[in-house]
Design an enzyme around this catalytic site. Structure first.
Site, mmCIF file in Angstrom:
data_model
loop_
_atom_site.group_PDB
_atom_site.id
_atom_site.type_symbol
_atom_site.label_atom_id
_atom_site.label_comp_id
_atom_site.label_asym_id
_atom_site.label_seq_id
_atom_site.Cartn_x
_atom_site.Cartn_y
_atom_site.Cartn_z
ATOM 1 N N ALA A 1 40.398 37.817 34.363
ATOM 2 C CA ALA A 1 39.201 38.235 34.190
ATOM 3 C C ALA A 1 39.343 39.349 33.014
ATOM 4 O O ALA A 1 40.434 39.934 32.871
ATOM 5 C CB ALA A 1 38.554 39.066 35.384
ATOM 6 N N MET B 1 44.408 43.362 31.742
ATOM 7 C CA MET B 1 45.634 44.103 32.162
ATOM 8 C C MET B 1 46.627 42.921 32.886
ATOM 9 O O MET B 1 47.357 43.534 33.712
ATOM 10 C CB MET B 1 44.992 45.077 33.165
ATOM 11 N N SER B 2 46.682 42.042 32.356
ATOM 12 C CA SER B 2 47.466 40.830 32.980
ATOM 13 C C SER B 2 47.812 39.822 31.721
ATOM 14 O O SER B 2 47.767 40.085 30.530
ATOM 15 C CB SER B 2 46.865 40.129 34.009
ATOM 16 N N HIS C 1 35.895 47.906 38.874
ATOM 17 C CA HIS C 1 36.750 46.539 39.497
ATOM 18 C C HIS C 1 35.601 45.750 40.217
ATOM 19 O O HIS C 1 35.724 44.532 40.021
ATOM 20 C CB HIS C 1 37.913 47.173 40.427
ATOM 21 N N SER D 1 41.627 37.746 38.929
ATOM 22 C CA SER D 1 40.504 38.124 39.751
ATOM 23 C C SER D 1 39.451 37.507 39.674
ATOM 24 O O SER D 1 38.693 37.191 38.823
ATOM 25 C CB SER D 1 40.423 39.833 38.983
ATOM 26 N N ASN E 1 32.597 41.619 31.786
ATOM 27 C CA ASN E 1 31.885 42.890 30.723
ATOM 28 C C ASN E 1 32.044 42.986 29.564
ATOM 29 O O ASN E 1 33.064 42.584 28.958
ATOM 30 C CB ASN E 1 32.363 43.916 31.540
ATOM 31 N N HIS F 1 50.272 42.957 38.943
ATOM 32 C CA HIS F 1 50.057 43.479 37.597
ATOM 33 C C HIS F 1 50.958 44.869 37.457
ATOM 34 O O HIS F 1 51.590 45.389 38.375
ATOM 35 C CB HIS F 1 48.690 43.799 37.661
ATOM 36 N N HIS G 1 43.222 39.152 45.355
ATOM 37 C CA HIS G 1 44.259 38.084 45.317
ATOM 38 C C HIS G 1 44.869 37.601 46.539
ATOM 39 O O HIS G 1 45.344 38.494 47.233
ATOM 40 C CB HIS G 1 45.442 38.900 44.367
ATOM 41 N N TYR H 1 50.449 47.469 36.375
ATOM 42 C CA TYR H 1 49.982 48.771 36.965
ATOM 43 C C TYR H 1 49.931 49.107 38.386
ATOM 44 O O TYR H 1 50.030 50.229 38.709
ATOM 45 C CB TYR H 1 48.222 49.004 36.528
ATOM 46 N N GLU H 2 50.435 48.084 38.945
ATOM 47 C CA GLU H 2 50.639 48.360 40.650
ATOM 48 C C GLU H 2 51.835 49.204 40.838
ATOM 49 O O GLU H 2 51.715 50.137 41.723
ATOM 50 C CB GLU H 2 50.570 47.064 41.321
HETATM 51 N N1 HPA Z 1 39.225 46.216 30.346
HETATM 52 C C1 HPA Z 1 40.508 45.818 30.896
HETATM 53 N N2 HPA Z 1 40.638 44.859 31.836
HETATM 54 C C2 HPA Z 1 39.515 44.270 32.349
HETATM 55 C C3 HPA Z 1 38.378 44.493 31.801
HETATM 56 C C4 HPA Z 1 38.059 45.384 30.785
HETATM 57 O O1 HPA Z 1 37.017 45.937 30.221
HETATM 58 N N3 HPA Z 1 37.191 43.639 32.290
HETATM 59 C C5 HPA Z 1 37.985 42.857 33.165
HETATM 60 N N4 HPA Z 1 39.377 43.240 33.221
#
Ligand code: HPA
Length: 263
Positions: free
Chosen positions: A105, A201-202, A237, A22, A225, A75, A53, A77-78
């Protein structure tokens, strides 16, 4: 699908497959491209549902190194499928790649690793309870050894390239949560107790698939973050994308220098 690739880039044999996460898709511009192929033209490549993406394969060189860049991943989760990237990873192995270089990310669990920091993944924790190799037939190579899944030599090489380029780069453990909701503060406290440094998440399913296919793996997370509960900042996001885009220059620089000096 390797026929499609072979017809678009005859005789091309990439050494490194690169997955861009991402907000990090801009690295594809650093490739001296021979061919760019939308995933839609490649059987078994994912349909990428995250708008940031691009969903295309870029074949070419970074310095002397022939690369296949996957600009975009799908991903878990999709669609609730952990094996979304199976076809793509196997295609990369089939093309002759020896290494999978991943980016993502991630949220930071460490106050000394603020947003904008890169982290080389030294190991991972699969917290989801799912695996991309569910359903693999008996007799296939499904009991994959995950010791040194992130190649220690390549991890060291990435850190040394960072030092040589004055990029502050951490190393640590990545924990995979399935998303798409962010984690709760309690989950992040649990993750810290388990030994995680970054959350995302990946990446983990791709690493498992790559190790099964005999590829070495090296991966860089970009902290976008602090993870839930570490600060009072709101998670979202858009924030992930904004920070990733802003800090992506550093990761781009790191990847370029790593690939220019690769093997
Ligand atoms: N959690 C999960 N996935 C992420 C995060 C997070 O804080 N930041 C970027 N991708």
């Amino acid at each position: 699908m390797n026929e499609v690739i072979a017809s678009r880039a005859p005789g091309f044999r990439p050494k490194v497959a690169v997955v861009l996460g991402s907000g990090l898709g801009g690295f594809a511009d650093d490739v001296k491209a021979i061919a760019t192929i939308p995933y839609g033209e490649l059987a078994d490549f994912p349909v990428t549902g995250v708008s940031s993406h691009a969903g295309q394969l870029v074949l070419g060189h970074v310095g002397p190194t022939p690369v296949a860049v996957l600009q975009g991943r799908a991903h878990y989760y999709e669609r609730g499928r952990a094996d979304e990237m199976k076809g793509a990873i196997r295609a990369m192995a089939g093309l002759g790649c020896e290494t999978l270089l991943q980016t993502n990310a991630a949220g930071s669990l460490r106050l000394d690793m603020p947003p904008g920091s890169p982290m080389v993944i030294s190991d991972h924790i699969n917290f989801t309870g799912v695996n991309p190799l569910f359903g693999e037939a008996a007799g296939s190579e499904r009991f994959v050894d995950m010791v040194d899944a992130y190649d220690p030599k390549l991890v060291e090489q990435m850190l040394s390239v960072a030092r040589a380029n004055n990029i502050i780069c951490h190393d640590g453990v990545y924990i995979w949560f399935c998303g798409p909701s962010f984690e709760t503060p309690a989950e992040i406290r649990a993750a810290r107790t388990l030994g995680a440094d970054a959350v995302g998440m990946s990446t983990v399913p791709e690493t498992i698939l790559a190790r099964q296919a005999g590829l070495k793996v090296v991966a860089v997370s970009l902290m976008t973050n602090f993870a839930a509960g570490l600060t009072h900042d709101k998670l979202g996001h858009e924030q992930t994308l904004a920070v990733a885009r802003e800090a992506s220059g550093k990761v781009r620089h790191l990847l370029r220098a790593f690939l220019e000096g690769y093997g």
